[in-house]
Write an enzyme that holds these catalytic residues in place. Structure first.
Site, PDB file in Angstrom:
ATOM      1  N   GLU A 128      35.499  30.086 -18.386  1.00 17.06           N
ATOM      2  CA  GLU A 128      34.675  31.250 -18.721  1.00 17.06           C
ATOM      3  C   GLU A 128      35.143  32.458 -17.914  1.00 17.06           C
ATOM      4  O   GLU A 128      35.864  32.296 -16.930  1.00 17.06           O
ATOM      5  CB  GLU A 128      33.212  30.931 -18.402  1.00 17.06           C
ATOM      6  CG  GLU A 128      32.722  29.739 -19.193  1.00 17.06           C
ATOM      7  CD  GLU A 128      31.230  29.507 -19.055  1.00 17.06           C
ATOM      8  OE1 GLU A 128      30.595  30.156 -18.210  1.00 17.06           O
ATOM      9  OE2 GLU A 128      30.724  28.665 -19.818  1.00 17.06           O
ATOM     10  N   ILE A 158      41.291  30.996 -23.962  1.00 16.55           N
ATOM     11  CA  ILE A 158      41.294  29.775 -24.765  1.00 16.55           C
ATOM     12  C   ILE A 158      42.542  29.741 -25.666  1.00 16.55           C
ATOM     13  O   ILE A 158      42.697  30.572 -26.558  1.00 16.55           O
ATOM     14  CB  ILE A 158      40.010  29.678 -25.617  1.00 16.55           C
ATOM     15  CG1 ILE A 158      38.765  29.763 -24.725  1.00 16.55           C
ATOM     16  CG2 ILE A 158      40.014  28.385 -26.442  1.00 16.55           C
ATOM     17  CD1 ILE A 158      38.690  28.745 -23.597  1.00 16.55           C
ATOM     18  N   ARG A 244      46.890  16.466 -17.522  1.00 16.64           N
ATOM     19  CA  ARG A 244      47.550  17.165 -16.417  1.00 16.64           C
ATOM     20  C   ARG A 244      49.024  16.773 -16.323  1.00 16.64           C
ATOM     21  O   ARG A 244      49.885  17.613 -16.075  1.00 16.64           O
ATOM     22  CB  ARG A 244      46.832  16.781 -15.115  1.00 16.64           C
ATOM     23  CG  ARG A 244      47.153  17.655 -13.937  1.00 16.64           C
ATOM     24  CD  ARG A 244      46.278  17.247 -12.758  1.00 16.64           C
ATOM     25  NE  ARG A 244      44.875  17.507 -13.019  1.00 16.64           N
ATOM     26  CZ  ARG A 244      43.893  16.613 -12.899  1.00 16.64           C
ATOM     27  NH1 ARG A 244      44.150  15.372 -12.518  1.00 16.64           N
ATOM     28  NH2 ARG A 244      42.654  16.941 -13.152  1.00 16.64           N
ATOM     29  N   GLN A 280      79.953  28.510  -2.011  1.00 17.30           N
ATOM     30  CA  GLN A 280      78.950  27.604  -1.426  1.00 17.30           C
ATOM     31  C   GLN A 280      77.513  28.072  -1.649  1.00 17.30           C
ATOM     32  O   GLN A 280      76.630  27.266  -1.918  1.00 17.30           O
ATOM     33  CB  GLN A 280      79.188  27.473   0.076  1.00 17.30           C
ATOM     34  CG  GLN A 280      80.138  26.354   0.410  1.00 17.30           C
ATOM     35  CD  GLN A 280      80.184  26.077   1.896  1.00 17.30           C
ATOM     36  OE1 GLN A 280      79.652  26.849   2.694  1.00 17.30           O
ATOM     37  NE2 GLN A 280      80.808  24.991   2.263  1.00 17.30           N
ATOM     38  N   GLY A 340      72.263  37.142 -11.613  1.00 11.39           N
ATOM     39  CA  GLY A 340      72.366  38.485 -11.046  1.00 11.39           C
ATOM     40  C   GLY A 340      71.668  39.497 -11.936  1.00 11.39           C
ATOM     41  O   GLY A 340      70.620  39.211 -12.515  1.00 11.39           O
ATOM     42  N   GLU A 364      45.096  24.507 -16.658  1.00  9.27           N
ATOM     43  CA  GLU A 364      44.740  23.081 -16.529  1.00  9.27           C
ATOM     44  C   GLU A 364      44.571  22.687 -15.061  1.00  9.27           C
ATOM     45  O   GLU A 364      45.078  21.666 -14.614  1.00  9.27           O
ATOM     46  CB  GLU A 364      45.762  22.200 -17.243  1.00  9.27           C
ATOM     47  CG  GLU A 364      45.776  22.515 -18.739  1.00  9.27           C
ATOM     48  CD  GLU A 364      45.967  21.306 -19.623  1.00  9.27           C
ATOM     49  OE1 GLU A 364      45.758  20.174 -19.146  1.00  9.27           O
ATOM     50  OE2 GLU A 364      46.293  21.507 -20.801  1.00  9.27           O
ATOM     51  N   GLY A 365      43.819  23.515 -14.335  1.00 14.49           N
ATOM     52  CA  GLY A 365      43.591  23.253 -12.923  1.00 14.49           C
ATOM     53  C   GLY A 365      44.634  23.965 -12.100  1.00 14.49           C
ATOM     54  O   GLY A 365      45.788  23.513 -12.042  1.00 14.49           O
TER      55      GLY A 365
END
Lengths: 383, 266
Positions: A128, A158, A244, A280, A340, A364-365
């Site tokens: 909500e 929603i 989840r 590297q 880049g 979802e949490g």
């Protein structure tokens, strides 16, 4: 069952199907849908035709009836093509899971079977405007009047709301009771008083639609009460427990796509006379991204496996969702860095991955509540 | 009516190929194999359409290949075929197309078959031999490069279309027959998720190589076969010329001059 990381032939074939669908139907439309915030309904319709929607609904009611691991394998493939479209596809599973968990055989026959028998979208209405994480504090009211309930309130953010034909809505019979007052309802789109508010203009996952659902004196018949009065909070939490893990898989898919793009680019782009992958600093980024991706996938698969074996997996599913989405953010960020200046441009796909991945940390949490769950579950072991 | 469709498990078109250490084939280590064999998929699709259109009794898919080739059979079963037959050969077997045709023909001879469908060529070696050789070995007419076919069960006649240089040929021929497809009337269908799960329960028969060889010998005692001497990848392309320019007009002018004077294509 012994541990095995070999996919079964079935799992491989489902993976191939999802990858093919992602490559042929989703990927070519992803950039355009993202740019315009377009909801590519033709993609979702095709997904339904191939059986890639409603994966968690039992075959007897017209779904795919797949274990969670299979759902995760499919989700990763779809998300590698477009996170937003995958969210809209998964939103059906989220919306229907309360019916899977708490619906009576009569409700499943009356609601699930016709819904799954044709193409359609569904929405899960818990969050909500005043909050989502503290779900017990929700304000949407349900009043019992004779043989029906009357709903009043607003649900926000929603997924699929503008296009959905079916909503599962959580409302409270008495806010003072907090979680004990929350009750779940099946609400069809054509219910008088149900309307769709503002459609959100999102940062990412723009192929998915997100809107407010307004409920003004919406009458819901007793037949559409899910479970018993006051069981809504438990139903919502159990639903989120099982959906989840696929969010972890969704994050893995987005991150995989970012890593693959970055790896290819690092082998083509040259600086100081050699491909940048041979420097590297860049190689270390690729290595770290690979480590995080592999770990995310394994955590997701293990969580799904535990659920499929019938174990409780609150700790593991929270870890999978939290780690995979946090990793996805780092992987997508580094992918942009490897590209880049080009990575920052909308003509290249990598910046979209970052915007899409961000939502995985929130919905979802939110990852903050996942960490609370993880700490709580883990600390239980020490007293 | 019984329809048989022959397919081959081939390396994915996007796989990077290297020559094997024997220098006779590709190094299959790490190569992803697929059933995305354009012509074979078209043949499978047409076989299934025959079943739907004319009520063929069964569609059987058959392959000659190592254990991994079962994937190709499962794929066509997921598309909708009823049964599968796998003539299994060792992973390192190098089979020339005529040998493949002999093994297929030997086994097909023992199965009910009214129409045997093949892709016009495999997507990997592109030999295009198996269709015609099957016809010869089975003593059946063989129709090549077909793009459309309609069987008339009563007269046992196939009405077919095929591409010819600059046009399309419409022709008739009797069946039983072997038909090699250039393309089908419709894009090959994608197996749906429920059909993938159902395919697992469909019958898949393994034919050991020795059995298939015995059947092939029974059909045709002479086993002429080609063999690969060496397998080379095309040399990397060289000779690209970059045009340097300031304005698009200048680029176009230089390009036209090169096309006219050096490439001599204008």
């Amino acid at each position: 069952m012994p541990i095995s990381f070999d996919l079964t032939q079935d799992q491989k074939e489902l993976q191939t199907l999802a990858a093919k669908f992602a490559r042929e139907e989703m990927a070519p439309r992803a950039a355009e849908a993202d740019k315009k915030g377009h909801f590519p309904e033709e993609v979702y319709r095709k997904a339904w035709e191939l059986g890639l929607m409603n994966l968690n609904v039992a075959t007897e009611y017209g779904g795919a009836g797949l274990p969670l691991l299979e759902q995760c394998i499919i989700t990763e493939e779809l998300a590698a093509a477009c996170g937003g479209m995958t969210t809209s596809i998964l939103a059906n599973c989220l919306a229907l899971q309360p019916i899977n968990l708490a619906g009576t055989p009569e409700q499943k026959e009356r609601v699930l079977r016709p819904f799954c028998g044709k193409y359609g979208l569904a929405s899960f209405g818990l969050t909500e405007p005043s909050g989502g994480t503290d779900a017990a504090a929700l304000k949407t009211r349900a009043e019992k009047k004779g043989d029906h309930y009357v709903l009043n309130g607003q649900k926000c953010f929603i997924t699929n709301a503008p296009q959905a034909s079916l909503y599962t809505i959580f409302a409270t019979l008495d806010p003072a009771k907090r979680d004990k007052g929350i009750t779940a309802f099946i609400v069809p789109r054509d219910s008088p008083g149900l309307s769709i508010g503002k459609e959100e203009d999102k940062m990412g996952q723009r192929a998915s639609s997100t809107a407010t659902v307004l409920l003004e004196d919406v009458e819901v018949s007793k037949e559409n009460l899910l479970g018993k009065e006051g069981e809504g909070f438990r139903i919502a939490m159990q639903t989120l427990d099982s959906t989840r893990t696929p969010i972890g898989a969704l994050a893995v898919g987005i991150a995989r796509a970012a890593l693959e793009q970055a790896a290819k680019y690092s082998l083509q782009r040259t600086s100081f006379g050699k491909p940048i992958a041979q420097h590297q600093a860049v190689a270390a980024k690729i290595a770290n991204m690979t480590i995080e991706l592999e770990a995310s996938r394994l955590l997701t698969w293990r969580s799904a496996w535990l659920v499929d074996q019938g174990h409780r997996a609150s700790l593991e599913s929270s870890i999978a969702k939290c780690f995979s989405s946090d990793s996805a953010m780092r992987i997508c960020d580094e992918a942009i860095q490897i590209f880049g200046g080009y990575g920052y441009m909308r003509d290249y796909p990598v910046e979209k991955y970052l915007r899409d991945a961000k939502l995985c940390q929130i919905y979802e949490g939110a990852n903050e509540i996942q960490r609370q769950v993880i700490a709580r579950e883990f600390l239980k072991r020490f007293g | 009516m019984d329809v048989i469709v022959c397919v081959k498990h081939v390396p994915d078109a996007e796989t990077r190929l290297r020559a094997s250490s024997s220098g006779k084939w590709i190094d299959t280590d790490g190569v992803k194999f697929t059933v995305n064999n354009t012509y074979d998929e078209a043949a499978a699709e047409e076989a299934l359409r025959l079943k739907e259109k004319c009520g063929a009794r069964s569609v059987r898919v058959i392959t000659v290949g190592p254990a991994r080739a079962e994937e190709a059979l499962r794929y066509v079963l997921s598309m909708g075929a009823d049964e599968a037959t796998h003539i299994e050969v060792p992973a390192d077997a190098l089979l020339d197309p005529l040998t493949v045709a002999r093994l297929l023909a030997g086994v097909i001879k023992t199965l009910p078959h009214d129409i045997v469908m093949v892709g016009k060529q495999a997507a990997d070696d592109e030999a295009g031999v198996v269709g015609s050789a099957l016809g010869a070995l089975l003593g059946l007419p063989s129709y090549a490069f077909v793009t459309q076919l309609d069987p008339d069960a009563a007269s046992k006649t196939l009405k077919m279309h095929r591409y010819v240089e600059g046009g399309e040929e419409h022709f008739h021929g009797p069946f039983p027959a072997v038909v090699s497809l250039l393309k089908g009337a419709a894009d090959p269908r994608t197996p749906t998720l429920p059909n993938i799960l159902k395919a697992r329960k469909k019958p898949l028969t393994k034919v050991p190589l020795a059995d298939a060889e015995a059947k092939a010998r029974a059909l045709s005692p002479t086993a002429a076969a080609g063999s690969v001497r060496s397998f080379l990848l095309p040399p990397p392309k060289t000779g690209a010329k970059m045009i340097e320019f300031q304005t698009p007009e200048e680029a176009a002018e230089k390009l036209v001059r090169l096309l006219r004077e050096e490439a001599k294509v204008l």
